[in-house]
Structures are given as C-alpha cells and as structure tokens.
Write a protein that holds these residues in place. Structure first.
Motif, PDB file in Angstrom:
ATOM      1  N   LYS A   1     113.796  37.287  17.886  1.00 23.64           N
ATOM      2  CA  LYS A   1     114.145  36.660  17.549  1.00 23.64           C
ATOM      3  C   LYS A   1     115.637  36.285  16.979  1.00 23.64           C
ATOM      4  O   LYS A   1     115.849  35.505  15.872  1.00 23.64           O
ATOM      5  N   SER A   2     116.007  37.666  17.307  1.00 26.91           N
ATOM      6  CA  SER A   2     117.158  37.977  16.823  1.00 26.91           C
ATOM      7  C   SER A   2     118.232  37.038  17.494  1.00 26.91           C
ATOM      8  O   SER A   2     119.918  37.581  16.875  1.00 26.91           O
ATOM      9  N   ALA A   3     118.388  36.644  18.370  1.00 27.98           N
ATOM     10  CA  ALA A   3     119.153  36.080  19.831  1.00 27.98           C
ATOM     11  C   ALA A   3     117.992  34.879  19.955  1.00 27.98           C
ATOM     12  O   ALA A   3     116.811  34.166  20.361  1.00 27.98           O
ATOM     13  N   ASP A   4     118.487  33.369  19.876  1.00 28.54           N
ATOM     14  CA  ASP A   4     117.594  32.520  20.621  1.00 28.54           C
ATOM     15  C   ASP A   4     117.983  32.366  22.470  1.00 28.54           C
ATOM     16  O   ASP A   4     116.574  31.646  22.928  1.00 28.54           O
ATOM     17  N   TYR A   5     119.184  32.082  22.848  1.00 30.87           N
ATOM     18  CA  TYR A   5     118.880  32.112  24.390  1.00 30.87           C
ATOM     19  C   TYR A   5     120.194  33.209  24.914  1.00 30.87           C
ATOM     20  O   TYR A   5     120.971  33.942  23.625  1.00 30.87           O
ATOM     21  N   PHE A   6     120.330  32.664  25.983  1.00 28.66           N
ATOM     22  CA  PHE A   6     121.015  33.981  26.512  1.00 28.66           C
ATOM     23  C   PHE A   6     120.808  33.570  28.650  1.00 28.66           C
ATOM     24  O   PHE A   6     120.698  32.647  28.420  1.00 28.66           O
ATOM     25  N   MET A   7     122.689  33.510  27.909  1.00 28.53           N
ATOM     26  CA  MET A   7     122.890  33.624  29.860  1.00 28.53           C
ATOM     27  C   MET A   7     123.723  34.319  30.575  1.00 28.53           C
ATOM     28  O   MET A   7     123.877  35.060  29.955  1.00 28.53           O
ATOM     29  N   TRP A   8     123.053  34.604  31.705  1.00 31.25           N
ATOM     30  CA  TRP A   8     123.181  35.215  32.830  1.00 31.25           C
ATOM     31  C   TRP A   8     122.890  34.312  34.424  1.00 31.25           C
ATOM     32  O   TRP A   8     122.050  33.857  34.630  1.00 31.25           O
ATOM     33  N   GLU A   9     123.363  34.942  35.118  1.00 30.12           N
ATOM     34  CA  GLU A   9     123.349  34.735  36.416  1.00 30.12           C
ATOM     35  C   GLU A   9     122.016  34.384  37.172  1.00 30.12           C
ATOM     36  O   GLU A   9     120.947  35.338  36.121  1.00 30.12           O
ATOM     37  N   GLN A  10     121.651  33.017  37.273  1.00 26.67           N
ATOM     38  CA  GLN A  10     119.863  32.535  37.027  1.00 26.67           C
ATOM     39  C   GLN A  10     119.338  33.430  38.145  1.00 26.67           C
ATOM     40  O   GLN A  10     118.092  33.465  38.085  1.00 26.67           O
ATOM     41  N   PHE A  11     119.654  33.982  39.328  1.00 30.81           N
ATOM     42  CA  PHE A  11     119.273  34.471  39.973  1.00 30.81           C
ATOM     43  C   PHE A  11     118.787  35.987  39.969  1.00 30.81           C
ATOM     44  O   PHE A  11     117.840  36.277  40.091  1.00 30.81           O
ATOM     45  N   MET A  12     119.608  36.639  39.155  1.00 30.82           N
ATOM     46  CA  MET A  12     119.227  38.282  38.217  1.00 30.82           C
ATOM     47  C   MET A  12     118.578  38.362  37.617  1.00 30.82           C
ATOM     48  O   MET A  12     116.996  38.823  37.434  1.00 30.82           O
ATOM     49  N   THR A  13     118.598  36.834  36.683  1.00 32.83           N
ATOM     50  CA  THR A  13     117.320  36.791  35.722  1.00 32.83           C
ATOM     51  C   THR A  13     115.981  36.295  36.050  1.00 32.83           C
ATOM     52  O   THR A  13     114.504  36.515  35.627  1.00 32.83           O
ATOM     53  N   LYS A  14     115.391  35.497  37.170  1.00 32.54           N
ATOM     54  CA  LYS A  14     114.902  35.251  38.302  1.00 32.54           C
ATOM     55  C   LYS A  14     113.345  35.821  38.327  1.00 32.54           C
ATOM     56  O   LYS A  14     112.484  35.270  37.552  1.00 32.54           O
ATOM     57  N   PRO A  15     113.328  36.709  38.240  1.00 32.87           N
ATOM     58  CA  PRO A  15     112.491  38.359  38.504  1.00 32.87           C
ATOM     59  C   PRO A  15     111.651  37.819  37.010  1.00 32.87           C
ATOM     60  O   PRO A  15     110.249  37.756  36.926  1.00 32.87           O
ATOM     61  N   LEU A  16     112.529  38.078  35.408  1.00 33.92           N
ATOM     62  CA  LEU A  16     111.850  37.494  34.474  1.00 33.92           C
ATOM     63  C   LEU A  16     111.474  36.366  34.717  1.00 33.92           C
ATOM     64  O   LEU A  16     110.433  36.205  33.700  1.00 33.92           O
ATOM     65  N   VAL A  17     112.175  35.405  34.772  1.00 33.56           N
ATOM     66  CA  VAL A  17     111.185  33.776  34.470  1.00 33.56           C
ATOM     67  C   VAL A  17     110.354  33.338  35.186  1.00 33.56           C
ATOM     68  O   VAL A  17     109.020  33.219  34.747  1.00 33.56           O
ATOM     69  N   ASP A  18     110.311  33.764  36.295  1.00 35.22           N
ATOM     70  CA  ASP A  18     109.064  33.806  37.098  1.00 35.22           C
ATOM     71  C   ASP A  18     107.921  35.614  36.591  1.00 35.22           C
ATOM     72  O   ASP A  18     106.415  34.794  36.895  1.00 35.22           O
ATOM     73  N   GLN A  19     107.677  35.939  35.929  1.00 37.68           N
ATOM     74  CA  GLN A  19     107.218  37.107  35.560  1.00 37.68           C
ATOM     75  C   GLN A  19     106.818  36.839  33.873  1.00 37.68           C
ATOM     76  O   GLN A  19     105.513  37.101  33.168  1.00 37.68           O
ATOM     77  N   GLY A  20     107.309  35.302  33.743  1.00 33.57           N
ATOM     78  CA  GLY A  20     107.129  34.695  31.224  1.00 33.57           C
ATOM     79  C   GLY A  20     107.392  34.826  30.913  1.00 33.57           C
ATOM     80  O   GLY A  20     106.999  34.988  29.344  1.00 33.57           O
ATOM     81  N   ILE A  21     108.751  35.885  30.974  1.00 37.66           N
ATOM     82  CA  ILE A  21     108.933  36.791  29.978  1.00 37.66           C
ATOM     83  C   ILE A  21     110.334  36.050  29.784  1.00 37.66           C
ATOM     84  O   ILE A  21     110.532  35.295  28.180  1.00 37.66           O
ATOM     85  N   PHE A  22     111.244  35.133  30.333  1.00 38.46           N
ATOM     86  CA  PHE A  22     112.145  34.191  30.199  1.00 38.46           C
ATOM     87  C   PHE A  22     111.529  33.004  30.355  1.00 38.46           C
ATOM     88  O   PHE A  22     110.880  32.563  31.159  1.00 38.46           O
ATOM     89  N   ARG A  23     112.216  31.648  29.869  1.00 41.44           N
ATOM     90  CA  ARG A  23     112.442  30.426  30.377  1.00 41.44           C
ATOM     91  C   ARG A  23     113.440  29.816  30.906  1.00 41.44           C
ATOM     92  O   ARG A  23     114.460  29.690  29.716  1.00 41.44           O
ATOM     93  N   ARG A  24     114.048  29.240  31.540  1.00 40.97           N
ATOM     94  CA  ARG A  24     115.188  28.892  32.018  1.00 40.97           C
ATOM     95  C   ARG A  24     114.573  27.183  31.764  1.00 40.97           C
ATOM     96  O   ARG A  24     114.452  26.705  32.087  1.00 40.97           O
TER      97      ARG A  24
END
Length: 283
Positions: free
Chosen positions: A153-176
C-alpha cells in the motif's frame, strides 16, 4: 563486423529483434547487433542514450520526444510499432478500488520519472479531468517492484501494457480496473546523434533488416506458441495481442510528429514543441 548496441524493454513487441539476432539476420549483413533488455523502461532507456550506454533504443514515442526536447542528443529514425499501446490500469487484487474514477488523487506506482508509466498516468488523469498537479508517485523501477508497492500500500495503482501484466491478473495478484490506449503510435526507434553521424550506413542496414523481418513476423512458423512460451502468456492472449499490433516500416513524417506534440502539449507533458529537424532524422 560492425558492433551496434541496442536496448529495449523485454516484451513481446521486441521479440522480432531477438529472433532476428538469433537467426543471424544482422550478422549476415555485417552487423554485430548487441541487444540489452531493460525492464525499467523508457526513463532508463533515455538515460542510456544520454550516457552513451546504447547506440539505439526501442522506446515509447511520448517518452523520447519529451527527453529530446529536454536535451537528449538523439533522433527518432523510424516508427517501430504503429498501433497504440493499450495500458492496463491495475490495483492490488485485494484493493478497495473498483473503477478508474475511484483512483483520483491516489498514489501511482511508476518505474521512474520520465517513464511511460508516469506519462501515461498523466494522460489518463487529463482524460479523467483530474488535476495533474495533485498527482502523487511512488518509484518502483520494475513490474515486480509495482507488485510489492501495491501489496504494501505504498502505491494505489500501476499502469503497464495490458498483455504483459495479464499473467499477474490471471494469478490474482493484480486486478485490472480499466485501460488507457495511447493516442499515438506506441514505439519508435531512436539513435544517438553521434552514432547517426559516424555510422549512418550501419544504422540503415539495421533498419532494413528489422523492417524486412517485421513485415512477415506474424507469418513466422509457430510464432504464437513461441511467444506464449517465451513470455509466459496464454496463447489466446498472444493471438489477440498480435491481432491488435501493427509493426511499422516507415519514418515519422512532420504531420505525425506535430500531431503527437500537440497532444503532449495539451496534456502538459511538454511545455514547448520542437522542430522536425530537432526530433526526427529520416534515413
């Protein structure tokens, strides 16, 4: 054999470079092209051009234009990816934030100042009608750093190319919670002025090789499977990404540059426009 150093982010957009190197496409033309992967992104690539650590960089359009106007002695020699970059807006999986609107005045994780993650956060804020002067940033260097920052919680959100971060979304680490496409071509090829002056023909050769390669890159045998394995991506995601991605083999013309600069000026990312000759050199 002429040695040329080139750097870019270790993402699927740049796989044509590493594949062409592995296939001896450059060495067959007398070029020893030395690729360096830079996960920190645009800010670090700009610094490498300034410091002479690389001769060429595959770099975000907005980032290199801003830095050339700030004194980076380099030029854009070509558009590399014509299609927009689609930035995902990510929060921690357990974050209370559900929509882009809920992120107003929240802390943005960025790789470094001058990076695409900072500049696109400013683009998004402008599109949302937020006050750019109220924006807060946390420097995280890499995607891994962003994961840590959002989790603690030292930051609230992060912007990056959506396909490179998709595995992190799929793993339940990030939420887009949303996306923000760039309103301009995503990547360009930039070269230091000194290299352009001293090694013009070598740079022309590099461009000719990569342009011939990207023209047919999507037809490479088993390329979606290779990309899926290389970048730990679902193959269906890779196929969707390939469908959205258009590599360019063209120089940036004056009207295209003016369009980008007008957008950057309106967004407050640059404070003045440069001339075509200051920013672009067509080979």
């Amino acid at each position: 054999m002429k040695k040329i150093k080139i750097a870019g982010v270790p993402e699927h957009f740049n796989f044509p470079w590493t594949k062409a190197i592995a296939d001896n496409k450059f060495s067959d033309k007398g070029i020893n092209l030395e690729w360096t992967a830079i996960p920190e992104g645009t800010g670090r690539l700009n610094q490498m051009l300034r410091d002479g650590q690389t001769d060429m960089a595959i770099i975000l359009t907005e980032g290199i234009i801003k830095d050339i106007l700030a004194g980076n002695h380099s030029k854009i020699v070509q558009i590399y990816v014509e299609s927009p970059l689609i930035w995902g807006i990510h929060v921690d999986h357990n974050s209370p934030f559900e929509t882009p609107e809920s992120l107003k005045d929240k802390i943005v994780a960025i790789s470094r100042f001058g990076s695409g993650s900072e500049l696109m956060a400013r683009v998004h804020a402008h599109q949302m009608g937020w006050d750019n002067d109220r924006m807060q940033f946390e420097i995280v260097n890499t995607i891994e750093g962003a994961v840590t920052a959002l989790q603690n919680k030292s930051a609230d959100y992060f912007m990056w190319e959506q396909f490179m971060t998709k595995p992190l979304v799929d793993q339940g680490i990030f939420r887009r919670v949303g996306v923000c496409p760039t309103p301009w071509p995503s990547f360009v090829i930039a070269v230091r002025d000194e290299v352009l002056e001293n090694d013009t023909e070598a740079i022309r050769t590099v461009l000719n090789v990569i342009n011939n390669f990207t023209k047919n890159f999507k037809k490479e045998e088993n390329i979606s499977t290779i990309l899926s394995d290389t970048f730990n991506q679902n193959e269906n995601d890779i196929l969707e990404w390939m469908d959205l991605t258009t590599w360019s083999q063209s120089s940036m013309d004056e009207s295209s540059l003016n369009k980008v600069q007008n957008e950057l000026l309106e967004l407050g990312i640059i404070t003045k426009k440069g001339t075509f000759a200051e920013i672009v050199k067509a080979l």
